[in-house]
Design an enzyme around this catalytic site. Structure first.
Site, short mmCIF file in Angstrom:
data_model
loop_
_atom_site.label_atom_id
_atom_site.label_comp_id
_atom_site.label_asym_id
_atom_site.label_seq_id
_atom_site.Cartn_x
_atom_site.Cartn_y
_atom_site.Cartn_z
N HIS A 12 27.52 52.17 23.10
CA HIS A 12 27.30 53.31 23.99
C HIS A 12 27.67 54.65 23.33
O HIS A 12 28.00 54.69 22.15
CB HIS A 12 28.05 53.08 25.30
CG HIS A 12 27.41 51.98 26.13
ND1 HIS A 12 27.30 52.05 27.50
CD2 HIS A 12 26.84 50.80 25.78
CE1 HIS A 12 26.69 50.95 27.95
NE2 HIS A 12 26.41 50.18 26.92
N HIS A 56 46.14 44.19 40.63
CA HIS A 56 46.87 43.26 41.48
C HIS A 56 47.07 43.67 42.94
O HIS A 56 47.61 42.90 43.72
CB HIS A 56 48.27 42.96 40.88
CG HIS A 56 48.25 42.65 39.43
ND1 HIS A 56 47.77 41.45 38.93
CD2 HIS A 56 48.62 43.38 38.35
CE1 HIS A 56 47.87 41.46 37.61
NE2 HIS A 56 48.37 42.62 37.23
N GLU A 58 14.99 46.88 14.82
CA GLU A 58 15.31 46.02 15.99
C GLU A 58 14.80 46.68 17.27
O GLU A 58 15.00 47.88 17.46
CB GLU A 58 16.83 45.86 16.12
CG GLU A 58 17.41 44.85 15.17
CD GLU A 58 18.93 44.69 15.34
OE1 GLU A 58 19.49 43.89 14.62
OE2 GLU A 58 19.53 45.39 16.19
#
Ligand SMILES: Cc1ncc(COP(=O)(O)O)c(C=O)c1O
Length: 396
Positions: A193, A220, A334
């Protein structure tokens, strides 16, 4: 020559900072994560930034906050109740959608424009039903949604806006960072990114109460990281290190991620300037093919100053797309589909309660005829010329 989908953007500074963390033995979330959160909030021009271990976690945290019983919606809006609907673009990443489902909502997929690749505001408005409570614009591939139109729709229908900005860090809309227009915005710092913390994500908001809710659910359901420890219940009689006032996850980043963030963020503007330069050069090089009608390239939404994430293009038909993709891969470039294509056509959706609103012709075209190749700060003139030549020779 090889043009990969992504290249590393970190160097000795990030490595040295990580080693310092390891040597200090302070490796779980601490001062470096906090420093990165503060720097990020300043950079984005928001009050709060809550760092988590991925962009997907940022989306998870955002939707579970909106679905939490302690969520306080903006006036006239509602939280995410079981069966409530959230409007999302059909062309997006899977974890734009899964957290909505996991939090009890129903994603409603709408069409995207094959030129800008962004969700169509008119499709959003047409999709609104009695149970629609939120909209999740996704600023695909570093372009921006039409935020003026989406904000007007959101205000007209009292919708919470949660901007998935995981592909558009540094993109601006009318001069302001995308991701800062909704009640919440999320970002990703995955390896490929605009900047990286290896894995990592951020949730931003201007709402003090919501920021504490995010911090509570991130770790939590305890009170340790809250600005106001008694905001969600009086825990003064308890050991303040072990006082639980809500449900929660453990989505915390490590100090190693924080160490990366501290050094990557100051480089973001420079990286994005390089991305913009390469984007302009590629667009100019490919202009003859666009003029001939062989390809279309991503049309920047008027009002946006983009930071291209990759360089997407669409061919005339699916057969040409396949042949072009093979040619480019053989040539050392690619390529990949545009995000996940039309998510409505991904097999997972068969098991996911959702709604498709209207036709998804634009999303289908993006899936069938679209591809993108890598776009990163390291691009130089030779890379641009190589890519333009390989694409041009295919169409000759
Ligand atoms: C639009 C969008 N949302 C969410 C994510 C998830 O981010 P991460 O890979 O950091 O989990 C991505 C990943 O690229 C994305 O493109």
């Amino acid at each position: 020559m090889r043009i990969r989908l992504s290249e590393p953007t970190y160097g000795e500074e990030e490595i040295a900072e990580v080693l310092e963390s390891l040597r200090s033995t302070q490796v779980s979330m601490g001062a470096k994560c906090k420093g990165f959160e503060q720097a990020f909030a300043r950079y984005a021009g928001v009050k709060h930034a809550v760092f988590v271990n991925s962009g997907s976690s940022a989306n998870l945290l955002a939707w579970f906050a909106i679905a939490n019983p302690l969520f306080r919606p903006p006036e006239g809006c509602k939280g995410l109740y079981p069966g409530a609907e959230v409007i999302v673009p059909a062309v997006t990443w899977s974890t734009t959608i899964w957290p909505i489902v996991q939090a009890g909502g129903i994603p409603v997929l709408v069409d995207c424009d094959p030129l800008s690749l962004q969700m169509r505001p008119e499709a959003v408005e047409a999709a609104i039903g009695p149970d629609t409570v939120a909209i999740s614009p996704v600023h695909a591939l570093g372009n921006s949604c039409d935020l003026d139109a989406l904000r007007r729709i959101g205000q007209r229908h009292n919708l919470v806006m949660m901007e998935d900005t995981c592909e558009a860090l540094g993109t601006r809309w009318q001069g302001r960072m995308v991701g800062t227009f909704g009640l919440l915005g999320t970002y990703s710092f995955f390896f490929s990114h605009h900047i990286t913390t290896i894995e990592g994500g951020m949730v931003v908001t201007d709402d003090d109460y919501l920021a504490d809710l995010l911090r509570c659910l991130r770790a939590h359901g305890w009170t340790r990281d809250l600005a106001d420890k008694n905001r969600f219940g009086d825990s003064s009689a308890l050991d303040t290190r072990f006082a639980f006032v809500n449900t929660g996850f453990n989505l915390r980043p490590t100090e190693l991620n924080g160490a990366f963030g501290l050094h990557q963020l100051p480089k973001l503007d420079g990286f994005n300037a390089q991305r913009r330069q390469a984007t302009q050069a590629l667009s100019a090089g490919l202009a003859p093919l666009v003029a001939q009608g062989d390809i279309s390239v991503m049309a920047v939404t008027p009002g946006a100053d983009p930071a291209f994430f990759g360089f997407p293009l669409l061919t005339r038909d699916a057969v040409t797309r396949r042949a072009l993709a093979e040619h480019l891969e053989r040539s050392g470039i690619e390529v990949r589909p545009i995000i996940c294509g039309n998510m409505a056509r991904q097999p997972a959706m068969a098991h996911v309660r959702h709604r498709v609103a209207g036709r998804l012709d634009g999303a289908d075209r993006i899936m069938d005829c679209g591809l993108y190749f890598g776009m990163h700060p390291g691009y130089d003139n030779a890379d641009v010329a190589f890519v333009v030549d390989r694409i041009s020779e295919f169409f000759q």
